[in-house]
Write a protein that holds these residues in place. Structure first.
Motif, short mmCIF file in Angstrom:
data_model
loop_
_atom_site.label_atom_id
_atom_site.label_comp_id
_atom_site.label_asym_id
_atom_site.label_seq_id
_atom_site.Cartn_x
_atom_site.Cartn_y
_atom_site.Cartn_z
N GLY A 293 -46.38 4.65 -64.56
CA GLY A 293 -46.03 3.66 -63.55
C GLY A 293 -45.40 4.28 -62.32
O GLY A 293 -45.58 3.80 -61.20
N LEU A 294 -44.66 5.36 -62.52
CA LEU A 294 -44.06 6.10 -61.40
C LEU A 294 -45.17 6.62 -60.49
O LEU A 294 -45.13 6.44 -59.26
N VAL A 295 -46.17 7.26 -61.11
CA VAL A 295 -47.30 7.80 -60.34
C VAL A 295 -48.07 6.67 -59.67
O VAL A 295 -48.46 6.76 -58.50
N GLY A 296 -48.28 5.58 -60.41
CA GLY A 296 -48.97 4.42 -59.84
C GLY A 296 -48.24 3.85 -58.63
O GLY A 296 -48.86 3.47 -57.64
N GLY A 297 -46.89 3.81 -58.71
CA GLY A 297 -46.10 3.32 -57.59
C GLY A 297 -46.24 4.20 -56.36
O GLY A 297 -46.30 3.70 -55.23
N ALA A 298 -46.29 5.53 -56.57
CA ALA A 298 -46.45 6.46 -55.45
C ALA A 298 -47.81 6.28 -54.78
O ALA A 298 -47.91 6.26 -53.55
N ILE A 299 -48.86 6.15 -55.59
CA ILE A 299 -50.21 5.97 -55.05
C ILE A 299 -50.32 4.64 -54.31
O ILE A 299 -50.88 4.56 -53.21
N ALA A 300 -49.74 3.59 -54.89
CA ALA A 300 -49.77 2.28 -54.24
C ALA A 300 -49.04 2.30 -52.90
O ALA A 300 -49.37 1.52 -51.99
N ALA A 301 -48.05 3.20 -52.75
CA ALA A 301 -47.29 3.30 -51.51
C ALA A 301 -47.93 4.25 -50.51
O ALA A 301 -47.35 4.53 -49.46
N GLY A 302 -49.13 4.76 -50.83
CA GLY A 302 -49.86 5.57 -49.87
C GLY A 302 -49.97 7.04 -50.17
O GLY A 302 -50.58 7.79 -49.38
N MET A 303 -49.42 7.51 -51.27
CA MET A 303 -49.54 8.92 -51.62
C MET A 303 -50.95 9.18 -52.16
O MET A 303 -51.40 8.46 -53.06
N PRO A 304 -51.68 10.17 -51.64
CA PRO A 304 -53.03 10.43 -52.14
C PRO A 304 -53.04 10.71 -53.64
O PRO A 304 -52.15 11.40 -54.15
N ALA A 305 -54.05 10.18 -54.32
CA ALA A 305 -54.12 10.32 -55.78
C ALA A 305 -54.17 11.79 -56.20
O ALA A 305 -53.65 12.15 -57.26
N ALA A 306 -54.76 12.64 -55.38
CA ALA A 306 -54.84 14.07 -55.72
C ALA A 306 -53.48 14.73 -55.69
O ALA A 306 -53.28 15.79 -56.28
N GLN A 307 -52.51 14.09 -55.04
CA GLN A 307 -51.17 14.66 -54.91
C GLN A 307 -50.16 13.98 -55.82
O GLN A 307 -48.99 14.34 -55.82
N ALA A 308 -50.61 13.01 -56.60
CA ALA A 308 -49.73 12.30 -57.53
C ALA A 308 -50.41 12.32 -58.90
O ALA A 308 -51.36 11.58 -59.13
N ARG A 309 -49.93 13.15 -59.78
CA ARG A 309 -50.63 13.42 -61.04
C ARG A 309 -49.75 13.08 -62.24
O ARG A 309 -48.57 13.41 -62.26
#
Length: 352
Positions: A293-309
């Protein structure tokens, strides 16, 4: 005098800072590590001898009544209330429940005692009506008796500030550690430690193990803050990472679950992910059941998926980090101790 240190975050570091400050004038007995419960507090007190001139105790709670009980044993004359947040909220049900528990320190102190509290923490401020004795405050923002001013963080993230026209230079990173230092100064002045001794003690103070100590691995700097985590301390660590100069390297956050947050734990992890993105972190690596969920929150806030693993295990995360890490990178490692991210740091050091 017995000094009791209470708060949702920073207790161990402040206990060590206060002991370092008082140690410039007194023979001090202090809590070993974070032995802050109904076993550790009495064990510390049983080490008292006639040579000791001050005692610094870390006091914690896992339920309402714990701090009142430990205060009845320790009988502090100075109570230091650092902050009130969501740490261990699983046991208290709400921030108000946490406040009720932490505020037991203020309620215990009688008219002959001193309470020193954080004037910048709005929840703490609401609790001060429970104080019967003398009240002093510390802060960085609001007016207070001990207010740190002119704060500058250097390229290592360490604070330099002034207090009552005296300058202080820290070797521990983070704005949150400036709060800790100002609190320690307040205790020191209350017990007549000279300004020069305060300055020297804090200038030499080193980070507590696993609470922000820095190691070098392949030219990258690893900030090992893997001892514990809650939403407040996580945000403070991320803000420190964002403020540090990286010499052209990336800012990497290696994070894991924050435990003991109760039913709202998924929300806190998603919000943490949004804060990772907001701080401009370049790479997020996370593990633990809640950290998807932490990673999902970062991606939802605009962090590229390749940079949030997200990784299923610490071992998988370690292998990825070992392959990805570059010279000049700044790497923050932080989670609750139960996640075991200290093993990630150990593995990186051993393979360096």
């Amino acid at each position: 005098p017995v000094i009791g240190v209470v708060g949702s975050a920073g207790k161990t570091t402040v206990k060590e800072m206060v002991a370092a400050v008082l140690g410039r004038k007194y023979c001090v007995l202090k809590t070993a590590g974070n032995e802050n419960n109904e076993v550790g507090v009495p064990q510390t007190l049983l080490q008292l001898t006639q040579k000791h001139e001050a005692v610094v105790l870390e006091i914690a709670a896992r339920k309402i009544g714990d701090i009142e009980y430990l205060c009845s044993i320790a009988q502090p004359q100075i109570g230091l209330l650092l902050n009130i947040g969501t740490a261990h909220i699983e046991f208290f049900g709400s921030v108000e429940g946490v406040a009720k528990a932490k505020g037991e320190l203020l309620e215990y102190l009688d008219e002959s005692c001193l309470a020193l509290v954080n004037a910048d923490d709005c929840v703490v401020v609401k609790e001060v009506k429970r104080t019967k004795g003398r009240l002093l405050t510390f802060s960085l923002e609001r007016e207070s008796h001990f207010r740190g001013e002119g704060l500058v963080l250097d390229q290592e993230g360490c604070g330099h500030f002034s207090l009552q026209h005296k300058s202080f230079d820290l070797r521990v990173p983070g704005r949150h550690n400036v709060y800790n230092a100002v609190a320690a100064i307040g205790v020191g002045r209350a017990l007549s430690v000279t300004w020069s001794r305060l300055q020297a003690a804090l200038a030499e103070f080193e980070p507590v193990h696993l609470r922000g100590d820095t190691v070098s691995v392949g030219g990258a700097r690893i900030i090992n803050d893997s001892y514990n985590a809650n939403p407040g301390s996580m945000l403070a660590a991320l803000e420190t990472l964002a403020a540090m100069e990286s010499d052209g390297g990336r800012r990497v956050a290696v994070l894991g679950d924050m435990l003991e947050l109760g039913a709202d734990a998924p929300h806190y992890h998603q919000e943490l992910g949004r804060q990772v993105a907001a701080q401009g972190i370049d790479l997020l690596l996370a593990t633990g059941p809640l950290s998807s969920g932490l990673v999902g929150g970062a991606i939802a806030a605009g962090m590229p998926a390749a940079q949030a693993r997200y990784f299923i295990s610490c071992e998988e995360l370690t292998e990825s980090l070992r392959a990805d890490i570059r010279p000049a990178d700044l790497v923050l490692v932080k989670a609750s101790r139960g996640i075991g991210l200290d093993e990630v740091v150990d593995a990186l050091i051993s393979s360096n």
